[in-house]
Design a protein around this motif. Structure first.
Motif, PDB file in Angstrom:
ATOM      1  N   ARG A 185     -51.911 -12.349  29.639  1.00 21.14           N
ATOM      2  CA  ARG A 185     -53.292 -12.251  30.093  1.00 21.14           C
ATOM      3  C   ARG A 185     -54.205 -12.059  28.879  1.00 21.14           C
ATOM      4  NH1 ARG A 185     -50.784  -8.722  33.588  1.00 21.14           N
ATOM      5  NH2 ARG A 185     -51.808  -6.947  32.555  1.00 21.14           N
ATOM      6  N   PRO A 186     -55.423 -12.577  28.937  1.00 28.02           N
ATOM      7  CA  PRO A 186     -56.322 -12.503  27.770  1.00 28.02           C
ATOM      8  C   PRO A 186     -56.562 -11.096  27.257  1.00 28.02           C
ATOM      9  CG  PRO A 186     -57.206 -14.004  29.413  1.00 28.02           C
ATOM     10  CD  PRO A 186     -56.025 -13.337  30.054  1.00 28.02           C
ATOM     11  N   GLU A 187     -56.565 -10.102  28.162  1.00 30.91           N
ATOM     12  CA  GLU A 187     -56.893  -8.740  27.753  1.00 30.91           C
ATOM     13  C   GLU A 187     -55.699  -7.965  27.219  1.00 30.91           C
ATOM     14  OE1 GLU A 187     -55.950  -8.661  32.197  1.00 30.91           O
ATOM     15  OE2 GLU A 187     -57.015  -9.968  30.778  1.00 30.91           O
ATOM     16  N   GLU A 188     -54.507  -8.555  27.221  1.00 32.86           N
ATOM     17  CA  GLU A 188     -53.330  -7.833  26.758  1.00 32.86           C
ATOM     18  C   GLU A 188     -53.334  -7.706  25.229  1.00 32.86           C
ATOM     19  OE1 GLU A 188     -50.033  -9.899  28.443  1.00 32.86           O
ATOM     20  OE2 GLU A 188     -50.235  -8.906  30.385  1.00 32.86           O
ATOM     21  N   LYS A 212     -56.978  10.066   9.355  1.00 36.18           N
ATOM     22  CA  LYS A 212     -55.818   9.239   9.637  1.00 36.18           C
ATOM     23  C   LYS A 212     -56.247   7.896  10.229  1.00 36.18           C
ATOM     24  CE  LYS A 212     -52.305  12.806  10.214  1.00 36.18           C
ATOM     25  NZ  LYS A 212     -51.269  13.387  11.111  1.00 36.18           N
ATOM     26  N   PRO A 213     -55.544   6.822   9.859  1.00 36.59           N
ATOM     27  CA  PRO A 213     -55.904   5.508  10.394  1.00 36.59           C
ATOM     28  C   PRO A 213     -55.792   5.458  11.912  1.00 36.59           C
ATOM     29  CG  PRO A 213     -54.407   5.298   8.533  1.00 36.59           C
ATOM     30  CD  PRO A 213     -54.458   6.754   8.881  1.00 36.59           C
ATOM     31  N   LYS A 214     -56.729   4.730  12.525  1.00 35.81           N
ATOM     32  CA  LYS A 214     -56.701   4.506  13.967  1.00 35.81           C
ATOM     33  C   LYS A 214     -56.362   3.044  14.225  1.00 35.81           C
ATOM     34  CE  LYS A 214     -60.966   5.944  14.605  1.00 35.81           C
ATOM     35  NZ  LYS A 214     -61.352   6.478  13.297  1.00 35.81           N
ATOM     36  N   GLY A 215     -55.629   2.792  15.294  1.00 32.27           N
ATOM     37  CA  GLY A 215     -55.212   1.432  15.614  1.00 32.27           C
ATOM     38  C   GLY A 215     -56.215   0.729  16.504  1.00 32.27           C
ATOM     39  N   ALA A 216     -56.930  -0.241  15.953  1.00 32.47           N
ATOM     40  CA  ALA A 216     -57.850  -1.051  16.749  1.00 32.47           C
ATOM     41  C   ALA A 216     -57.029  -2.063  17.544  1.00 32.47           C
ATOM     42  CB  ALA A 216     -58.853  -1.762  15.854  1.00 32.47           C
ATOM     43  N   GLU A 217     -57.119  -1.990  18.869  1.00 34.51           N
ATOM     44  CA  GLU A 217     -56.325  -2.852  19.739  1.00 34.51           C
ATOM     45  C   GLU A 217     -57.035  -4.184  19.930  1.00 34.51           C
ATOM     46  OE1 GLU A 217     -55.032  -3.005  24.425  1.00 34.51           O
ATOM     47  OE2 GLU A 217     -55.191  -1.026  23.456  1.00 34.51           O
ATOM     48  N   LEU A 218     -56.494  -5.221  19.298  1.00 33.37           N
ATOM     49  CA  LEU A 218     -57.060  -6.563  19.398  1.00 33.37           C
ATOM     50  C   LEU A 218     -56.274  -7.348  20.431  1.00 33.37           C
ATOM     51  CD1 LEU A 218     -57.502  -7.283  15.580  1.00 33.37           C
ATOM     52  CD2 LEU A 218     -59.129  -6.209  17.157  1.00 33.37           C
ATOM     53  N   THR A 258     -60.310  -3.838  22.209  1.00 34.75           N
ATOM     54  CA  THR A 258     -60.322  -3.208  23.523  1.00 34.75           C
ATOM     55  C   THR A 258     -60.619  -1.724  23.389  1.00 34.75           C
ATOM     56  OG1 THR A 258     -58.647  -4.803  24.230  1.00 34.75           O
ATOM     57  CG2 THR A 258     -58.975  -2.866  25.628  1.00 34.75           C
ATOM     58  N   GLY A 259     -60.168  -1.139  22.319  1.00 36.60           N
ATOM     59  CA  GLY A 259     -60.384   0.281  22.037  1.00 36.60           C
ATOM     60  C   GLY A 259     -59.401   0.727  20.987  1.00 36.60           C
ATOM     61  N   TYR A 260     -59.436   2.008  20.637  1.00 38.28           N
ATOM     62  CA  TYR A 260     -58.461   2.554  19.707  1.00 38.28           C
ATOM     63  C   TYR A 260     -57.194   2.920  20.477  1.00 38.28           C
ATOM     64  CZ  TYR A 260     -62.110   2.884  16.142  1.00 38.28           C
ATOM     65  OH  TYR A 260     -63.091   2.590  15.237  1.00 38.28           O
ATOM     66  N   TRP A 261     -56.071   2.490  19.954  1.00 39.28           N
ATOM     67  CA  TRP A 261     -54.781   2.669  20.619  1.00 39.28           C
ATOM     68  C   TRP A 261     -54.506   4.144  20.886  1.00 39.28           C
ATOM     69  CZ3 TRP A 261     -51.458  -0.235  23.115  1.00 39.28           C
ATOM     70  CH2 TRP A 261     -50.138   0.202  23.286  1.00 39.28           C
ATOM     71  N   ARG A 262     -54.260   4.450  22.162  1.00 35.89           N
ATOM     72  CA  ARG A 262     -53.912   5.807  22.581  1.00 35.89           C
ATOM     73  C   ARG A 262     -54.930   6.858  22.126  1.00 35.89           C
ATOM     74  NH1 ARG A 262     -47.360   5.929  21.254  1.00 35.89           N
ATOM     75  NH2 ARG A 262     -46.689   4.654  23.019  1.00 35.89           N
ATOM     76  N   PRO A 283     -58.528   7.546  23.611  1.00 29.86           N
ATOM     77  CA  PRO A 283     -59.713   7.283  24.429  1.00 29.86           C
ATOM     78  C   PRO A 283     -60.962   8.005  23.951  1.00 29.86           C
ATOM     79  CG  PRO A 283     -58.144   8.708  25.588  1.00 29.86           C
ATOM     80  CD  PRO A 283     -57.437   8.188  24.379  1.00 29.86           C
ATOM     81  N   GLU A 284     -60.807   9.181  23.354  1.00 30.59           N
ATOM     82  CA  GLU A 284     -61.976   9.913  22.867  1.00 30.59           C
ATOM     83  C   GLU A 284     -62.663   9.166  21.729  1.00 30.59           C
ATOM     84  OE1 GLU A 284     -61.146  13.940  21.911  1.00 30.59           O
ATOM     85  OE2 GLU A 284     -60.425  14.463  23.921  1.00 30.59           O
ATOM     86  N   ALA A 285     -61.858   8.671  20.781  1.00 32.41           N
ATOM     87  CA  ALA A 285     -62.437   7.906  19.671  1.00 32.41           C
ATOM     88  C   ALA A 285     -63.044   6.605  20.167  1.00 32.41           C
ATOM     89  CB  ALA A 285     -61.364   7.625  18.616  1.00 32.41           C
ATOM     90  N   THR A 286     -62.421   5.989  21.162  1.00 37.80           N
ATOM     91  CA  THR A 286     -62.949   4.745  21.735  1.00 37.80           C
ATOM     92  C   THR A 286     -64.306   4.996  22.378  1.00 37.80           C
ATOM     93  OG1 THR A 286     -60.723   3.914  22.167  1.00 37.80           O
ATOM     94  CG2 THR A 286     -62.524   2.917  23.413  1.00 37.80           C
ATOM     95  N   LYS A 287     -64.399   6.053  23.163  1.00 34.86           N
ATOM     96  CA  LYS A 287     -65.661   6.378  23.841  1.00 34.86           C
ATOM     97  C   LYS A 287     -66.771   6.634  22.837  1.00 34.86           C
ATOM     98  CE  LYS A 287     -67.574   9.581  27.275  1.00 34.86           C
ATOM     99  NZ  LYS A 287     -67.276  10.756  28.143  1.00 34.86           N
TER     100      LYS A 287
END
Length: 508
Positions: A149-152, A165-171, A365-369, A371-375
């Motif tokens: 799926r496109p969003e995966e 510490k590095p954050k994982g950007a989920e592409l 999509t956001g930072y992997w695992r 949610p606070e950093a993503t928000k």
């Protein structure tokens, strides 16, 4: 929407064309796709990799990188490329944070990683390229390309981590496909047989834009490092060459003795980004490379794709107070929106300064695992880049500095990049970086860290006059520090936190 399906299309159309060239090793498109399918079968049946699982790659540039990424995508897994120069503690963090199921590495790096295995609950196997376990992957029954799926998630892009510490950007698969289509629209439309030269790490920008070339039948020429003489030789040797370079790499090419006699007739596009390109270096680069330079602005969270333009088309007479359009990082990329906003998110008018925010289908999509950093980073679906900038009446974006590097002295904003640009026009200075130091009265004061050119000395009075003849007096550094080298991370960016640490240590 699976990137492996696009490789399958190319393999059917031009099976005998060379897909990857790595030293004496040639991999044709039919061979690359078959290897990817067999390796995917082994990943699934032997190592239990499932759709959505993470497959880490901790390697120097090598042809196996392409086999691994397409093998992972064949079964719907997500790749986690790791910069080969990272310290073992940084690698451990990425492996732990991503929850990688398997990790591909080299014999040399495996010795360090093996001792980490017992502390990584989700990592099932460490596979060394050139070893028996890797060779066995080729012999497995081939897997079929799975629908995705496109969003995966397709690629976890770990940030450089200069402030933590590095954050994982989920592409997602959608992000990568949008990035690729944007490349075709704005930069170049490759054709079969073109050459993509990889001297920069495949784990980052160079690897990301390899996709645009692979899907059009281009050959990926893999180099094991960056040596200016080798780059010039490779450009002369191969047809229709495109290459990504960080600004520091372009500077090294400009300063190389081979530059004066280089035959650049085969060079098609040299695109650059990932750090500031100072005006003085860009003018020299235009003189050498001419109409081949493309300046892009992007982040790991919006890979390679926020703004961009061809500097040779800029008008130096526009915006003369900041050096003309040459200092811009361009206009909106196709299908991308960006704004410059104040702290409340209100768009500022042309010429005013604010933070750059962006949105498009290229965004993570956001930072992997996390949610606070993503928000925090993506309120309302807009990515707040952390870059301070402005724009002109025609929509050209100008980056001034990173928000975290802003110096506030006496209630007035001072942007280090502006001072750095001025200092680098002084004939005695090779490199410089500006940081703020706490001040009991003014809040902060400006400190300049300098690397002088050989046999040159630091004349502080002359430097003060040089600065004050070009920008406001209050922006001049109150202290000049001389270093042999500026501290830089693995991507060539100056690590200002280390410079601030030097000042803090002196205060303590």
């Amino acid at each position: 929407m699976n990137m492996a399906a696009l490789l399958a299309d190319v393999a059917r159309r031009i099976p005998d064309n060379i897909a990857v060239l790595d030293g004496d090793r040639e991999i044709r498109f039919s061979e690359l796709f078959l290897s990817a399918k067999c390796m995917a079968g082994a990943m699934s049946n032997v190592y239990g990799v499932k759709p959505g699982d993470r497959v880490a790659i901790f390697l120097d540039n090598c042809s196996e990188f392409f086999e691994i990424i397409f093998a992972a995508w064949t079964i719907g897994a997500c790749i986690v490329p790791i910069n080969a120069k990272l310290h073992e503690n940084e690698v451990f963090h990425i492996l732990e944070d991503s929850g990688a199921r398997i990790c591909f590495t080299s014999f040399e790096k495996a010795a360090t990683l093996h001792k980490l295995l017992e502390n990584l609950d989700e990592l099932e196997a460490l596979i060394e390229i050139g070893g028996d376990a890797y060779a066995a992957l080729y012999k497995a029954s081939p897997a079929t390309v799975q629908h995705a799926r496109p969003e995966e998630p397709a690629w976890l892009f770990y940030t450089s981590g200069t402030t933590g510490k590095p954050k994982g950007a989920e592409l997602s698969f959608r992000s990568l496909l949008f990035m690729t289509q944007c490349y075709y629209s704005d930069i170049n439309l490759p054709v079969a047989g073109d050459t993509k030269l990889h001297a920069a790490p495949l784990s980052h920008g160079s690897g990301l834009y390899s996709l645009a070339h692979i899907f059009k039948g281009g050959c990926q020429r893999v180099l094991r490092g960056f040596t200016p003489s080798e780059i010039f030789a490779e450009i002369e040797r191969h047809p229709n060459v495109t290459m990504f370079a960080a600004p520091t790499m372009i500077t090294r090419l400009l300063n190389a003795p081979e530059a004066k006699k280089a035959d650049l007739s085969n060079l098609q596009v040299l695109y650059f980004g990932g750090g500031p390109m100072y005006q003085s270096d860009l003018i020299r680069a235009l003189e050498l490379f001419g109409e081949r330079l493309f300046h892009l602005f992007g982040q790991g969270e919006s890979p390679m794709t926020i703004s961009g333009f061809w500097p040779q088309h800029s008008d130096k007479n526009l915006r003369p107070e900041i050096g003309g359009r040459l200092t811009s990082c361009g206009i909106r990329r196709t299908g991308v929106d960006f704004r410059v906003v104040d702290e409340e998110g209100n768009e500022v008018t042309a010429g005013e300064i604010g933070e750059v925010i962006t949105r498009s289908d290229c965004l993570m999509t956001g930072y992997w695992r996390n949610p606070e950093a993503t928000k925090k980073a993506m309120p309302g679906g807009w990515l707040w880049t952390g870059d301070i900038g402005t724009y002109d009446d025609e929509g050209y974006l100008y980056l001034i500095d990173r928000s975290k590097d802003l110096i506030i002295s006496g209630g007035t904003n001072i942007y280090p990049r502006e001072i750095e640009d001025v200092l680098l026009t002084h004939p005695d200075i090779s490199e410089c970086s500006i940081v703020g130091r706490p001040h009991p009265v003014w809040g902060e004061e400006v400190v300049a860290f300098l690397v002088m050119k050989p046999d040159r000395i630091c004349d502080t009075e002359a430097l003060d006059q040089h600065i004050m003849s070009r920008i406001a007096r209050f922006k001049r550094p109150k202290d000049y520090r001389i270093l042999d080298n500026l501290p830089k991370n693995n991507y060539g960016k100056v690590v200002k936190t280390e410079l601030r640490a030097i000042l803090r240590k002196e205060e303590d």
